[in-house]
Design a protein around this motif. Structure first.
Motif, PDB file in Angstrom:
ATOM      1  N   LEU A  49       0.831  -1.204   0.000  1.00 47.61           N
ATOM      2  CA  LEU A  49       0.000   0.000   0.000  1.00 47.61           C
ATOM      3  C   LEU A  49       0.864   1.253   0.000  1.00 47.61           C
ATOM      4  N   ILE A  50       1.897   1.266   0.836  1.00 49.71           N
ATOM      5  CA  ILE A  50       2.777   2.433   0.929  1.00 49.71           C
ATOM      6  C   ILE A  50       3.525   2.661  -0.380  1.00 49.71           C
ATOM      7  N   SER A  51       4.091   1.612  -0.922  1.00 47.40           N
ATOM      8  CA  SER A  51       4.850   1.760  -2.162  1.00 47.40           C
ATOM      9  C   SER A  51       3.944   2.084  -3.345  1.00 47.40           C
ATOM     10  N   GLY A  52       2.636   1.804  -3.211  1.00 44.95           N
ATOM     11  CA  GLY A  52       1.685   2.111  -4.275  1.00 44.95           C
ATOM     12  C   GLY A  52       1.117   3.521  -4.195  1.00 44.95           C
ATOM     13  N   CYS A  53       1.703   4.329  -3.320  1.00 52.52           N
ATOM     14  CA  CYS A  53       1.286   5.737  -3.190  1.00 52.52           C
ATOM     15  C   CYS A  53       2.505   6.621  -3.464  1.00 52.52           C
ATOM     16  N   ILE A  92       9.829   0.460   4.291  1.00 50.46           N
ATOM     17  CA  ILE A  92       9.107   1.599   3.729  1.00 50.46           C
ATOM     18  C   ILE A  92       9.819   2.108   2.483  1.00 50.46           C
ATOM     19  N   ARG A  93       9.063   2.147   1.390  1.00 49.98           N
ATOM     20  CA  ARG A  93       9.567   2.707   0.132  1.00 49.98           C
ATOM     21  C   ARG A  93       8.611   3.824  -0.269  1.00 49.98           C
ATOM     22  N   ALA A  94       9.030   5.060  -0.062  1.00 49.77           N
ATOM     23  CA  ALA A  94       8.167   6.212  -0.333  1.00 49.77           C
ATOM     24  C   ALA A  94       9.056   7.406  -0.683  1.00 49.77           C
ATOM     25  N   PRO A  95       9.317   7.617  -1.954  1.00 47.59           N
ATOM     26  CA  PRO A  95      10.301   8.623  -2.375  1.00 47.59           C
ATOM     27  C   PRO A  95       9.934  10.060  -2.025  1.00 47.59           C
ATOM     28  N   ASN A  96       8.639  10.362  -1.771  1.00 43.79           N
ATOM     29  CA  ASN A  96       8.229  11.729  -1.449  1.00 43.79           C
ATOM     30  C   ASN A  96       7.871  11.907   0.026  1.00 43.79           C
ATOM     31  N   LEU A  97       8.090  10.867   0.828  1.00 44.37           N
ATOM     32  CA  LEU A  97       7.717  10.918   2.240  1.00 44.37           C
ATOM     33  C   LEU A  97       8.550  11.957   2.998  1.00 44.37           C
ATOM     34  N   ASN A 150      13.770   3.761   0.503  1.00 47.79           N
ATOM     35  CA  ASN A 150      13.734   4.837  -0.491  1.00 47.79           C
ATOM     36  C   ASN A 150      12.937   6.005   0.070  1.00 47.79           C
ATOM     37  N   THR A 151      13.542   6.717   1.023  1.00 52.02           N
ATOM     38  CA  THR A 151      12.872   7.849   1.685  1.00 52.02           C
ATOM     39  C   THR A 151      13.838   9.036   1.778  1.00 52.02           C
ATOM     40  N   GLY A 182      19.548   6.281   5.631  1.00 52.80           N
ATOM     41  CA  GLY A 182      18.714   6.494   4.452  1.00 52.80           C
ATOM     42  C   GLY A 182      17.915   7.773   4.487  1.00 52.80           C
ATOM     43  N   VAL A 183      18.165   8.625   5.479  1.00 51.19           N
ATOM     44  CA  VAL A 183      17.432   9.886   5.591  1.00 51.19           C
ATOM     45  C   VAL A 183      18.421  11.041   5.742  1.00 51.19           C
ATOM     46  N   PRO A 184      19.058  11.426   4.666  1.00 53.86           N
ATOM     47  CA  PRO A 184      20.121  12.450   4.723  1.00 53.86           C
ATOM     48  C   PRO A 184      19.645  13.831   5.126  1.00 53.86           C
TER      49      PRO A 184
END
Length: 279
Positions: free
Chosen positions: A178-182, A200-205, A221-222, A256-258
């Motif tokens: 669900l998260i990766s599909g948003c 969690i894979r959410a490039p715009n989170l 991918n955050t 993963g959160v620079p």
């Protein structure tokens, strides 16, 4: 004469201003404006934001009476509504697994709904119908005490920017899917989950809030995350797992959160484990 003139001036205001006035009223009072005059009879029926709660009806000690009154009021309001509904908020301690909610959601799925909040009573959990997953224009979704089971054909909410799941029964792999599909998701809140290992894979989170019993958290991918809040409920079993598992490391994911600006963390030790099973 002055009263009639004042009434006419108010009635002739632009629809946008009238709607701005009506959405600031409880929905029960907004509906009552229909008795002001013939011009006001259906002014409320074009509102794009509908918020229903227990104040919509007269409360009593008989729960079934209140539930019946709520169902009748909401059904009547939706039946008379005209045009799109962009926001639907239902918060009631009297409604749980009421079949009428399925019909309301089916109706909303055809109105271009953008914001949906369901906060129901805590005696029974509401199983979200499959029609929810056809609401392709959703930008904000909040579910409380629900069972969520996305159908295999569901690919995601491509417009969703905010997702809040509170005490929701859902398979771990379904949450990740669900998260990766948003792809536009900017804010994510998950609370009261048990023994959950989450990737969690959410490039715009940008904002992440987690509360519950987590055995592992991986941010793959955050890159835009700026704020993280984590409240962990640690049982003896989870503590032992974290101590013995080389893969369970709650520090490594910070790499993963620079652009992280704020990190809040709390750990609560408890002997009681909340149990949630997906049917």
């Amino acid at each position: 004469m002055d009263d009639e003139l004042g009434s006419d001036l108010l009635s002739d205001l632009p629809q946008s201003i009238i709607e701005s006035i009506l959405i600031r009223l409880p929905i029960r009072d907004a509906v009552r404006t229909s008795v002001l005059s013939s011009k006001w009879r259906y002014k409320w029926a074009t509102l794009t934001q509908l918020v229903f709660d227990d104040r919509c009806v007269t409360l009593s000690n008989d729960k079934s009476v209140v539930e019946g009154s709520l169902v009748k009021f909401i059904t009547h309001a939706l039946f008379l509504h005209q045009g799109p509904i962009h926001k639907f908020w239902l918060s009631s301690s009297y409604l749980q697994c009421c079949p009428d909610i399925d019909q309301w959601l089916l109706f909303l799925s055809r109105t271009g709904i953008k914001e949906l909040v369901l906060e129901l009573g805590d005696e029974e959990w509401f199983r979200v119908p499959s029609c929810l997953f056809s609401c392709k224009k959703l930008t904000h979704l909040e579910l409380f005490r629900c069972e969520l089971d996305p159908p295999p054909s569901f690919k995601g909410f491509f417009c969703l920017k905010s997702l809040n799941l509170h005490q929701v029964c859902v398979a771990p792999e379904a949450i990740e899917s669900l998260i990766s599909g948003c792809p536009l998701l900017e804010s994510l809140a998950l609370s009261y989950f048990d023994s959950l290992a989450l990737t969690i894979r959410a490039p715009n989170l940008k904002c992440l809030c987690l509360e519950g019993e987590f055995t592992d958290i991986c941010l793959e991918n955050t890159p835009l995350l700026v704020a993280i809040s984590i409240a962990m409920y640690m049982t003896e079993d989870v503590a032992e797992h974290c101590e013995q598992s080389s893969s369970c490391n709650f520090i490594k994911f910070l790499g993963g959160v620079p652009h992280l600006e704020r990190l809040d963390g709390h750990i609560y030790f408890t002997k009681v484990c909340l149990v949630c099973q997906v049917a």
